[in-house]
Scaffold this motif. Structure first.
Motif, PDB file in Angstrom:
ATOM      1  N   ASN A 178       0.459  -1.194   0.311  1.00 16.04           N
ATOM      2  CA  ASN A 178      -0.227  -0.743  -0.017  1.00 16.04           C
ATOM      3  C   ASN A 178       0.928   1.606  -0.045  1.00 16.04           C
ATOM      4  OD1 ASN A 178      -2.538  -1.404  -0.376  1.00 16.04           O
ATOM      5  ND2 ASN A 178      -2.208  -1.649   1.962  1.00 16.04           N
ATOM      6  N   ARG A 179       2.194   1.009   1.066  1.00 15.04           N
ATOM      7  CA  ARG A 179       3.038   2.546   0.598  1.00 15.04           C
ATOM      8  C   ARG A 179       3.494   2.711  -0.977  1.00 15.04           C
ATOM      9  NH1 ARG A 179       3.420   0.942   6.216  1.00 15.04           N
ATOM     10  NH2 ARG A 179       5.402  -0.922   5.331  1.00 15.04           N
ATOM     11  N   LYS A 180       3.901   1.625  -1.162  1.00 12.56           N
ATOM     12  CA  LYS A 180       4.616   1.946  -2.203  1.00 12.56           C
ATOM     13  C   LYS A 180       3.658   2.030  -3.836  1.00 12.56           C
ATOM     14  CE  LYS A 180       8.852  -0.533  -1.990  1.00 12.56           C
ATOM     15  NZ  LYS A 180       9.341   0.386  -1.887  1.00 12.56           N
ATOM     16  N   LEU A 181       2.368   1.549  -3.790  1.00 13.79           N
ATOM     17  CA  LEU A 181       0.551   2.150  -4.433  1.00 13.79           C
ATOM     18  C   LEU A 181       0.822   3.607  -4.180  1.00 13.79           C
ATOM     19  CD1 LEU A 181      -1.305  -0.965  -4.233  1.00 13.79           C
ATOM     20  CD2 LEU A 181       0.199  -0.055  -6.231  1.00 13.79           C
ATOM     21  N   GLU A 182       1.586   4.038  -3.296  1.00 20.96           N
ATOM     22  CA  GLU A 182       0.597   5.302  -2.775  1.00 20.96           C
ATOM     23  C   GLU A 182       1.651   6.259  -3.335  1.00 20.96           C
ATOM     24  OE1 GLU A 182      -2.230   7.234  -1.628  1.00 20.96           O
ATOM     25  OE2 GLU A 182      -3.407   5.114  -1.871  1.00 20.96           O
ATOM     26  N   LEU A 183       2.548   5.783  -2.811  1.00 23.99           N
ATOM     27  CA  LEU A 183       4.390   6.703  -3.445  1.00 23.99           C
ATOM     28  C   LEU A 183       4.426   6.308  -5.183  1.00 23.99           C
ATOM     29  CD1 LEU A 183       6.788   7.521  -2.302  1.00 23.99           C
ATOM     30  CD2 LEU A 183       7.895   5.645  -2.561  1.00 23.99           C
ATOM     31  N   LEU A 184       3.510   5.393  -5.706  1.00 23.26           N
ATOM     32  CA  LEU A 184       3.820   5.626  -7.249  1.00 23.26           C
ATOM     33  C   LEU A 184       2.676   6.292  -8.311  1.00 23.26           C
ATOM     34  CD1 LEU A 184       4.879   1.363  -7.652  1.00 23.26           C
ATOM     35  CD2 LEU A 184       5.705   3.642  -8.620  1.00 23.26           C
TER      36      LEU A 184
END
Length: 118
Positions: free
Chosen positions: A16-22
């Motif tokens: 979820n953190r990676k998706l938000e960062l992307l």
């Protein structure tokens, strides 16, 4: 025995953190690109041009790293689903829990992550 549920939660949080960062990086790149498109920026001669080019380059690199990290997370979640998470993909030895806590997506024991052979 590795607590698969605990690591599944850790991995899903990290996904979820990676998706938000992307999402944020895509937005940043789009904003900078649109602003740049509407201006008469000459990267070579404009003092701000090199900054804009650097920011775009940096955001693109972060996007690439995040995509790779997201792929590793998805692969680790698949290993949890098939019951192989926590076993080295090369030798099958149990990956120490401390290593999994630091890098829950890792498919390798310490020896194989560092390139050593048994």
């Amino acid at each position: 025995m590795v607590d698969a549920e605990r690591f599944r939660v850790l991995l899903e949080d990290e996904r979820n953190r990676k998706l938000e960062l992307l999402k944020a990086l895509r937005s940043d790149i789009t904003s900078v690109s649109l602003a740049r498109q509407d201006s008469n920026v000459d990267d070579e001669h404009d003092p701000e041009g090199s900054t804009i080019a650097f920011e775009l380059s940096q955001a693109s690199a972060l996007m690439g790293q995040s995509r790779v990290g997201l792929e590793q997370i998805e692969e680790a979640l698949a290993r949890i689903a098939d019951g192989t998470h926590g076993q080295c993909a090369v030798c099958g030895v149990a990956i120490p829990e401390g290593r999994l806590e630091a890098r829950p997506w890792t498919p390798f024991c310490v020896d194989h992550a560092s390139g050593k052979r048994h």
